[in-house]
Write a protein that holds these residues in place. Structure first.
Motif, mmCIF file in Angstrom:
data_model
loop_
_atom_site.group_PDB
_atom_site.id
_atom_site.type_symbol
_atom_site.label_atom_id
_atom_site.label_comp_id
_atom_site.label_asym_id
_atom_site.label_seq_id
_atom_site.Cartn_x
_atom_site.Cartn_y
_atom_site.Cartn_z
ATOM 1 N N GLN A 125 0.830 -1.209 0.000
ATOM 2 C CA GLN A 125 0.000 0.000 0.000
ATOM 3 C C GLN A 125 0.862 1.255 0.000
ATOM 4 O OE1 GLN A 125 -3.725 0.337 0.031
ATOM 5 N NE2 GLN A 125 -2.717 2.144 -0.792
ATOM 6 N N LYS A 126 1.937 1.239 0.774
ATOM 7 C CA LYS A 126 2.820 2.406 0.808
ATOM 8 C C LYS A 126 3.557 2.589 -0.522
ATOM 9 C CE LYS A 126 3.758 3.185 5.692
ATOM 10 N NZ LYS A 126 4.817 3.379 6.716
ATOM 11 N N GLN A 127 4.038 1.485 -1.089
ATOM 12 C CA GLN A 127 4.748 1.577 -2.362
ATOM 13 C C GLN A 127 3.825 2.084 -3.460
ATOM 14 O OE1 GLN A 127 8.112 0.922 -2.720
ATOM 15 N NE2 GLN A 127 7.870 1.816 -4.753
ATOM 16 N N TYR A 128 2.610 1.574 -3.481
ATOM 17 C CA TYR A 128 1.625 2.016 -4.471
ATOM 18 C C TYR A 128 1.346 3.511 -4.319
ATOM 19 C CZ TYR A 128 -2.975 2.923 -6.479
ATOM 20 O OH TYR A 128 -4.025 3.485 -7.162
ATOM 21 N N THR A 129 1.109 3.959 -3.078
ATOM 22 C CA THR A 129 0.771 5.365 -2.838
ATOM 23 C C THR A 129 1.919 6.277 -3.227
ATOM 24 O OG1 THR A 129 -0.687 4.696 -1.011
ATOM 25 C CG2 THR A 129 -0.058 7.020 -1.123
ATOM 26 N N MET A 130 3.148 5.910 -2.849
ATOM 27 C CA MET A 130 4.311 6.729 -3.200
ATOM 28 C C MET A 130 4.471 6.820 -4.710
ATOM 29 S SD MET A 130 6.977 8.566 -2.379
ATOM 30 C CE MET A 130 7.264 8.280 -0.615
ATOM 31 N N CYS A 131 4.440 5.680 -5.384
ATOM 32 C CA CYS A 131 4.592 5.664 -6.840
ATOM 33 C C CYS A 131 3.490 6.492 -7.503
ATOM 34 C CB CYS A 131 4.557 4.218 -7.326
ATOM 35 S SG CYS A 131 4.756 3.999 -9.108
ATOM 36 N N HIS A 132 2.273 6.380 -6.995
ATOM 37 C CA HIS A 132 1.116 7.090 -7.543
ATOM 38 C C HIS A 132 1.289 8.602 -7.428
ATOM 39 C CE1 HIS A 132 -3.233 7.159 -8.596
ATOM 40 N NE2 HIS A 132 -3.241 8.276 -7.870
ATOM 41 N N LYS A 150 -10.221 -5.201 -13.619
ATOM 42 C CA LYS A 150 -8.919 -5.868 -13.676
ATOM 43 C C LYS A 150 -7.798 -4.854 -13.542
ATOM 44 C CE LYS A 150 -6.089 -8.801 -16.680
ATOM 45 N NZ LYS A 150 -6.012 -9.504 -17.988
ATOM 46 N N ASP A 151 -6.789 -5.183 -12.734
ATOM 47 C CA ASP A 151 -5.650 -4.289 -12.554
ATOM 48 C C ASP A 151 -4.839 -4.190 -13.842
ATOM 49 O OD1 ASP A 151 -6.168 -3.742 -9.850
ATOM 50 O OD2 ASP A 151 -5.165 -5.583 -9.214
ATOM 51 N N MET A 156 -0.532 4.110 -11.634
ATOM 52 C CA MET A 156 -1.479 5.180 -11.939
ATOM 53 C C MET A 156 -2.881 4.633 -12.165
ATOM 54 S SD MET A 156 0.609 7.500 -11.411
ATOM 55 C CE MET A 156 -0.538 8.866 -11.566
ATOM 56 N N ASP A 157 -3.050 3.337 -11.939
ATOM 57 C CA ASP A 157 -4.338 2.657 -12.037
ATOM 58 C C ASP A 157 -4.894 2.462 -10.635
ATOM 59 O OD1 ASP A 157 -6.467 0.873 -12.630
ATOM 60 O OD2 ASP A 157 -5.111 -0.866 -12.533
ATOM 61 N N TYR A 158 -6.120 2.907 -10.390
ATOM 62 C CA TYR A 158 -6.748 2.678 -9.090
ATOM 63 C C TYR A 158 -6.965 1.186 -8.867
ATOM 64 C CZ TYR A 158 -7.863 7.616 -8.366
ATOM 65 O OH TYR A 158 -7.794 8.959 -8.146
ATOM 66 N N THR A 159 -6.766 0.752 -7.631
ATOM 67 C CA THR A 159 -6.855 -0.675 -7.356
ATOM 68 C C THR A 159 -7.229 -0.941 -5.905
ATOM 69 O OG1 THR A 159 -5.631 -2.772 -7.395
ATOM 70 C CG2 THR A 159 -4.380 -0.804 -6.802
ATOM 71 N N GLU A 160 -7.877 -2.057 -5.690
ATOM 72 C CA GLU A 160 -8.095 -2.583 -4.345
ATOM 73 C C GLU A 160 -7.000 -3.573 -3.975
ATOM 74 O OE1 GLU A 160 -11.990 -4.242 -4.983
ATOM 75 O OE2 GLU A 160 -12.965 -2.532 -3.998
ATOM 76 N N ARG A 161 -6.096 -3.849 -4.922
ATOM 77 C CA ARG A 161 -5.022 -4.826 -4.735
ATOM 78 C C ARG A 161 -3.686 -4.148 -5.034
ATOM 79 N NH1 ARG A 161 -9.498 -6.389 -7.120
ATOM 80 N NH2 ARG A 161 -8.690 -5.482 -9.049
ATOM 81 N N PRO A 162 -3.192 -3.304 -4.118
ATOM 82 C CA PRO A 162 -1.990 -2.515 -4.409
ATOM 83 C C PRO A 162 -0.774 -3.350 -4.753
ATOM 84 C CG PRO A 162 -2.526 -2.444 -2.069
ATOM 85 C CD PRO A 162 -3.699 -3.062 -2.752
ATOM 86 N N GLN A 163 -0.724 -4.602 -4.306
ATOM 87 C CA GLN A 163 0.424 -5.450 -4.622
ATOM 88 C C GLN A 163 0.551 -5.703 -6.119
ATOM 89 O OE1 GLN A 163 -2.287 -6.409 -2.930
ATOM 90 N NE2 GLN A 163 -3.050 -8.374 -3.697
ATOM 91 N N ASN A 164 -0.529 -5.485 -6.868
ATOM 92 C CA ASN A 164 -0.486 -5.673 -8.325
ATOM 93 C C ASN A 164 -0.065 -4.418 -9.074
ATOM 94 O OD1 ASN A 164 -1.458 -8.269 -7.903
ATOM 95 N ND2 ASN A 164 -3.591 -7.708 -8.313
#
Length: 268
Positions: A125-132, A150-151, A156-164
């Protein structure tokens, strides 16, 4: 026709080029100021994201990380993106990116991570937010705004699965190339930051006046960031809600004299 499973693609913004003509399309070279709390694991996520964004194919951006004395107010710096984390409280947002534009070009960016919501969350979640938020700071809009489809495999794609979606992908790099062109050997040399956007070196007096004008308008970035549901009548009249989804908002405020603020908010 567009695929109904896809969300809207967000608006892109562009940094002000240092020079006119062909050099303006030779990629973007940008200082990124590390204003993260010393010892925070956000530093790891920032370094990873900076590496990702700066080593894409096609190669359109060169990012130079600079450490700095910690600024708890996260004040903007001209021609740089500053990255900050703090406990900003129960704001209803977990990440934001603010850009100040002059004549529709970005002249500074602030990426903020709200530890009130993100402290204790998992690394993905942190990696996704920082990259975003760094992607917004480079000028990118969203790849997709539907959390439930689908992710796409990019941050820059919104997701419920940040690991993807923890990293940028070739579609993001391609958009950056469309915005800035491709880096070449000339742009990888030390950028002349003290110029007026046309390659002309500024005098000390001109530089001081430019900095004073910047600070006047950048001060608006220090005001609290409010989601639309928490705005009072006065602030609501100053801001225009450009776009809204269940999980994000995009606001604009006109400041006059060609200056404006745009804020991308990732809701909690």
């Amino acid at each position: 026709e567009s695929d109904p499973s896809m969300g809207s693609v967000g608006q892109h913004n562009v940094w002000k080029p240092n020079n006119k003509g062909n050099e303006a399309r030779s990629g973007l070279k940008l200082q990124v100021l590390n204003n993260l709390v010393l010892g925070s694991d956000w530093n790891e996520h920032m370094e990873s994201s900076i590496y990702d964004w700066g080593h894409g194919t096609p190669d359109a951006v060169a990012l130079n990380i600079r450490s700095m004395t910690h600024d708890p107010d996260c004040r903007a710096v001209r021609r740089a993106m500053k990255v900050c984390n703090a406990n900003y409280g129960a704001t209803d947002w977990r990440g934001v990116n603010q850009i100040l534009l002059q004549d529709d070009y970005i002249i500074t960016s602030l990426a903020k991570m709200n530890d009130y919501y993100l402290e204790g969350t998992n690394k993905a979640q942190k990696q996704y937010t920082m990259c975003h938020e760094l992607g917004h700071g480079l000028g990118l809009g969203h790849s997709d705004e539907n959390f439930h489809n689908k992710d796409l495999g990019n941050c820059m794609d919104y997701t419920e699965r940040p690991q993807n979606n923890m990293h940028p992908d070739t579609s993001n790099f391609g958009t950056l190339e469309e915005l800035y062109g491709n880096l070449n050997d000339n742009v990888r040399t030390e950028q002349r930051l003290r110029n007026g956007g046309d390659g002309r070196l500024l005098s000390t007096k001109e530089e001081r006046l430019l900095e004073e004008e910047f600070e006047k308008y950048a001060a608006y970035l220090s005001e609290p960031i409010e989601v639309s549901s928490k705005r009072n009548a006065q602030s609501d009249g100053e801001w225009r809600l450009l776009h809204q989804t269940d999980t994000a908002e995009y606001h604009e405020r006109e400041l006059g004299n060609g200056y404006s603020i745009r804020t991308s908010i990732l809701l909690s």
